[in-house]
Design a protein around this motif. Structure first.
Motif, PDB file in Angstrom:
ATOM      1  N   ALA A 100       0.833  -1.213   0.000  1.00  0.00           N
ATOM      2  CA  ALA A 100       0.000   0.000   0.000  1.00  0.00           C
ATOM      3  C   ALA A 100       0.865   1.260   0.000  1.00  0.00           C
ATOM      4  O   ALA A 100       0.603   2.199  -0.760  1.00  0.00           O
ATOM      5  N   MET A 101       1.897   1.285   0.815  1.00  0.00           N
ATOM      6  CA  MET A 101       2.767   2.465   0.876  1.00  0.00           C
ATOM      7  C   MET A 101       3.528   2.648  -0.426  1.00  0.00           C
ATOM      8  O   MET A 101       3.741   3.772  -0.880  1.00  0.00           O
ATOM      9  N   GLN A 102       3.926   1.542  -1.063  1.00  0.00           N
ATOM     10  CA  GLN A 102       4.608   1.646  -2.356  1.00  0.00           C
ATOM     11  C   GLN A 102       3.658   2.217  -3.407  1.00  0.00           C
ATOM     12  O   GLN A 102       4.067   3.037  -4.236  1.00  0.00           O
ATOM     13  N   ALA A 103       2.395   1.820  -3.368  1.00  0.00           N
ATOM     14  CA  ALA A 103       1.401   2.364  -4.302  1.00  0.00           C
ATOM     15  C   ALA A 103       1.225   3.865  -4.077  1.00  0.00           C
ATOM     16  O   ALA A 103       1.147   4.644  -5.036  1.00  0.00           O
ATOM     17  N   VAL A 104       1.160   4.287  -2.820  1.00  0.00           N
ATOM     18  CA  VAL A 104       1.025   5.711  -2.508  1.00  0.00           C
ATOM     19  C   VAL A 104       2.244   6.475  -3.018  1.00  0.00           C
ATOM     20  O   VAL A 104       2.114   7.535  -3.635  1.00  0.00           O
ATOM     21  N   LEU A 105       3.436   5.955  -2.761  1.00  0.00           N
ATOM     22  CA  LEU A 105       4.655   6.629  -3.217  1.00  0.00           C
ATOM     23  C   LEU A 105       4.711   6.716  -4.744  1.00  0.00           C
ATOM     24  O   LEU A 105       5.090   7.756  -5.299  1.00  0.00           O
ATOM     25  N   SER A 106       4.332   5.645  -5.417  1.00  0.00           N
ATOM     26  CA  SER A 106       4.342   5.654  -6.887  1.00  0.00           C
ATOM     27  C   SER A 106       3.367   6.697  -7.422  1.00  0.00           C
ATOM     28  O   SER A 106       3.703   7.458  -8.332  1.00  0.00           O
ATOM     29  N   TYR A 107       2.175   6.739  -6.842  1.00  0.00           N
ATOM     30  CA  TYR A 107       1.175   7.718  -7.284  1.00  0.00           C
ATOM     31  C   TYR A 107       1.682   9.138  -7.038  1.00  0.00           C
ATOM     32  O   TYR A 107       1.582  10.001  -7.911  1.00  0.00           O
ATOM     33  N   ALA A 108       2.234   9.379  -5.842  1.00  0.00           N
ATOM     34  CA  ALA A 108       2.728  10.715  -5.505  1.00  0.00           C
ATOM     35  C   ALA A 108       3.864  11.130  -6.429  1.00  0.00           C
ATOM     36  O   ALA A 108       3.938  12.290  -6.855  1.00  0.00           O
ATOM     37  N   ASP A 109       4.758  10.192  -6.748  1.00  0.00           N
ATOM     38  CA  ASP A 109       5.870  10.496  -7.654  1.00  0.00           C
ATOM     39  C   ASP A 109       5.349  10.836  -9.047  1.00  0.00           C
ATOM     40  O   ASP A 109       5.813  11.788  -9.681  1.00  0.00           O
ATOM     41  N   GLU A 110       4.382  10.072  -9.531  1.00  0.00           N
ATOM     42  CA  GLU A 110       3.799  10.338 -10.853  1.00  0.00           C
ATOM     43  C   GLU A 110       3.092  11.680 -10.883  1.00  0.00           C
ATOM     44  O   GLU A 110       3.222  12.429 -11.852  1.00  0.00           O
ATOM     45  N   ALA A 111       2.379  11.998  -9.816  1.00  0.00           N
ATOM     46  CA  ALA A 111       1.663  13.282  -9.749  1.00  0.00           C
ATOM     47  C   ALA A 111       2.653  14.448  -9.726  1.00  0.00           C
ATOM     48  O   ALA A 111       2.437  15.476 -10.365  1.00  0.00           O
ATOM     49  N   ALA A 112       3.754  14.279  -8.996  1.00  0.00           N
ATOM     50  CA  ALA A 112       4.773  15.344  -8.933  1.00  0.00           C
ATOM     51  C   ALA A 112       5.440  15.537 -10.285  1.00  0.00           C
ATOM     52  O   ALA A 112       5.726  16.678 -10.674  1.00  0.00           O
ATOM     53  N   GLU A 113       5.677  14.454 -11.003  1.00  0.00           N
ATOM     54  CA  GLU A 113       6.308  14.559 -12.326  1.00  0.00           C
ATOM     55  C   GLU A 113       5.376  15.214 -13.326  1.00  0.00           C
ATOM     56  O   GLU A 113       5.837  15.895 -14.250  1.00  0.00           O
ATOM     57  N   ALA A 114       4.061  15.028 -13.150  1.00  0.00           N
ATOM     58  CA  ALA A 114       3.083  15.596 -14.092  1.00  0.00           C
ATOM     59  C   ALA A 114       2.940  17.111 -13.939  1.00  0.00           C
ATOM     60  O   ALA A 114       2.448  17.762 -14.837  1.00  0.00           O
ATOM     61  N   LYS A 115       3.377  17.650 -12.809  1.00  0.00           N
ATOM     62  CA  LYS A 115       3.226  19.099 -12.570  1.00  0.00           C
ATOM     63  C   LYS A 115       4.221  19.899 -13.346  1.00  0.00           C
ATOM     64  O   LYS A 115       5.270  19.640 -13.661  1.00  0.00           O
TER      65      LYS A 115
END
Length: 157
Positions: A142-157
Motif C-alpha cells: 500500500a505504501m509503495q502504491a502511494v509513493l508511486s502515485y505521488a511520484d507520478e503526480a509530482a512529475e506531471a506538474k
C-alpha cells in the motif's frame, strides 16, 4: 462548501485515514523520544543515515533535501544546527565548486552507530512487531502504491 472532486470519504475510509494520521504522529513521537537519549530528533537521525549511506558520506544539499523530502530552507536550518554540534559540516562541492554539500563527520558517524541499535529496537516495538506479517506485507504494498502515485503526480506538474 463545494463537493470534493472525487466525492467524500465514506465512514470506513475516514476511520482508516484518521487512524493513519494518528498512528503516524504516535510513531514519530515514540521514535523521537527514543532518539532524544542521543540528543537527536528523528529528522536529524534520518539525515545522518542518508549521509552515512552516501559515497564518501557526502551529499549535495539539494540531493539531501530531496531524499528526506524537506524544503531546502528547512534542511539548511537542520544542517546548521547539526553543524554546530559537530555532526556534519558544509563545504563547497568538490565536483563543481558552485554548490554546497553536507559531509558526515567522524563524530556524526560515531553518534549514528551508537543510536542505531536503539532506533531499530524502537522501530520494531512501535511498528514492525505491532503488525502481523501478512498485514505488514500488505502495508508495504500500500505504501509503495502511494509513493508511486505521488511520484507520478509530482512529475506531471
Amino acid at each position: 462548501m463545494t463537493e470534493p472532486r472525487l466525492g467524500w470519504l465514506d465512514a470506513d475510509q475516514q476511520r482508516i485515514w484518521r487512524s493513519y494520521l494518528l498512528a503516524k504522529t504516535r510513531i514519530d513521537d515514540y521514535l523521537d523520544a527514543a532518539l532524544a537519549a542521543y540528543g537527536l530528533s528523528l529528522d536529524e537521525y534520518e539525515l545522518l543515515v542518508r549521509l552515512s549511506e552516501a559515497e564518501d558520506h557526502t551529499l549535495r544539499m539539494g540531493e539531501l533535501a530531496s531524499s528526506v523530502r524537506h524544503s531546502r530552507s528547512r534542511l539548511t536550518h537542520t544542517v546548521a544546527r547539526m553543524e554546530k554540534q559537530g555532526l556534519v559540516r558544509r563545504e563547497a562541492c568538490s565536483s563543481d565548486g558552485r554548490g554546497v554539500q553536507a559531509v558526515l563527520t567522524d563524530e556524526g558517524y560515531e553518534l549514528l552507530k551508537r543510536a542505531a541499535p536503539s532506533h531499530v529496537d524502537s522501530v520494531r516495538e512501535v511498528f514492525v512487531d505491532a503488525i502481523g506479517p501478512d498485514d505488514y506485507k500488505s502495508l508495504g504494498r500500500a505504501m509503495q502504491a502511494v509513493l508511486s502515485y505521488a511520484d507520478e503526480a509530482a512529475e506531471a506538474k
